[in-house]
Design an enzyme around this catalytic site. Structure first.
Site, mmCIF file in Angstrom:
data_model
loop_
_atom_site.group_PDB
_atom_site.id
_atom_site.type_symbol
_atom_site.label_atom_id
_atom_site.label_comp_id
_atom_site.label_asym_id
_atom_site.label_seq_id
_atom_site.Cartn_x
_atom_site.Cartn_y
_atom_site.Cartn_z
ATOM 1 N N HIS A 79 -46.187 -52.020 19.014
ATOM 2 C CA HIS A 79 -46.528 -51.105 17.921
ATOM 3 C C HIS A 79 -45.440 -51.133 16.857
ATOM 4 C CE1 HIS A 79 -48.498 -47.840 15.869
ATOM 5 N NE2 HIS A 79 -47.342 -47.200 15.789
ATOM 6 N N SER A 80 -45.853 -51.240 15.596
ATOM 7 C CA SER A 80 -44.931 -51.242 14.458
ATOM 8 C C SER A 80 -43.924 -52.382 14.620
ATOM 9 C CB SER A 80 -44.259 -49.865 14.329
ATOM 10 O OG SER A 80 -43.663 -49.689 13.066
ATOM 11 N N LEU A 81 -42.627 -52.100 14.643
ATOM 12 C CA LEU A 81 -41.636 -53.159 14.871
ATOM 13 C C LEU A 81 -41.971 -53.948 16.133
ATOM 14 C CD1 LEU A 81 -38.899 -54.648 14.603
ATOM 15 C CD2 LEU A 81 -37.831 -52.677 15.711
#
Length: 239
Positions: A79-81
């Site tokens: 998720h995200s990074l």
């Protein structure tokens, strides 16, 4: 029959506990393990394989080295990074000639070749930094309430945002695994239109799933999000 392993790559500032808490909901289809957090402890040390220490490629190398001997079938969820690290780890495993993931769940991040919208956080003064972090969500609430905890957490958190914000995609051969891109309906940092081009990064199957919520729909719409993940793990052939 072997059980699928789901390796989770946390977001910047994310707690391993949130990802580990998914274990019951995703059983028996998958065994949840958290990856990608450990290498941050060595972010200040030289990476033996070359990438800049603390960068997404360096973290991917460290993760791939831990997975290179894995014989059980596995999937990645970032998720995200974490989506960037998961993606680069899959590429690194391929470079090493090792087994890669059956499925890559790329959550809450634009396709890797695209710039992320929104302000860059890593270099902001402390007050502005924590304001923006608070707007994003996903960071433990106790950090907003305790100055000492914020001061202790800030260096690592800035390093994680710096890794995401300094990432530059290097063109290469697309992966051959299935990619499932997940995007929040109200996510200004990774809008649906910029998540859809993840399809360009695989010659395998691609799916785009839209989940209600902002950047941290993984928590705000947890049940629906995990349903989307579980449905992609049911019936996966285990080699």
């Amino acid at each position: 029959m072997s059980q699928m392993i789901l390796y989770c790559f946390p977001h910047a500032g994310g707690s391993d506990a949130m990802y580990r808490s998914w274990a019951d909901e995703l059983a028996p289809e998958a065994e949840v393990r958290v990856l990608g957090r450990g290498p941050w402890a060595g972010a200040g040390a030289a990476a033996p394989t070359g990438p800049e220490p603390g960068s997404v490629p360096a973290l991917a190398v460290a993760c791939a080295e831990r997975l290179s001997g894995e014989q059980r079938p596995f999937a990645f969820l970032g998720h995200s990074l974490g989506a960037l690290i998961a993606f680069e780890t899959a590429r690194e495993l391929r470079r090493q000639g090792a087994n890669g993931p059956h499925t890559l769940f790329a959550s809450g991040h634009v396709a890797p070749h695209l710039p992320s919208p929104g302000p860059e956080l890593a270099a902001l003064p402390p007050a502005e930094f924590w304001h923006e972090v608070g707007l994003l969500g996903g960071t433990p609430t106790e950090l907003a309430e305790h100055t000492e905890l914020r001061e202790a957490a800030e260096p690592r958190l800035r390093a994680e945002f710096r890794a995401a914000e300094s990432y530059r995609y290097t063109p290469g051969v697309p992966l051959d695994c299935r990619i499932v891109a997940l995007a929040g309906t109200e996510d200004d940092r990774a809008p649906v239109a910029l998540a859809d081009p993840w399809r360009l990064h695989t010659i395998g199957a691609f799916e785009l799933e839209v989940v209600p919520g902002g950047h941290f729909f993984v928590a705000d719409s947890r049940e629906r999000f995990l349903d989307r993940v579980r449905s992609r793990l049911v019936g996966v052939p285990l080699r």
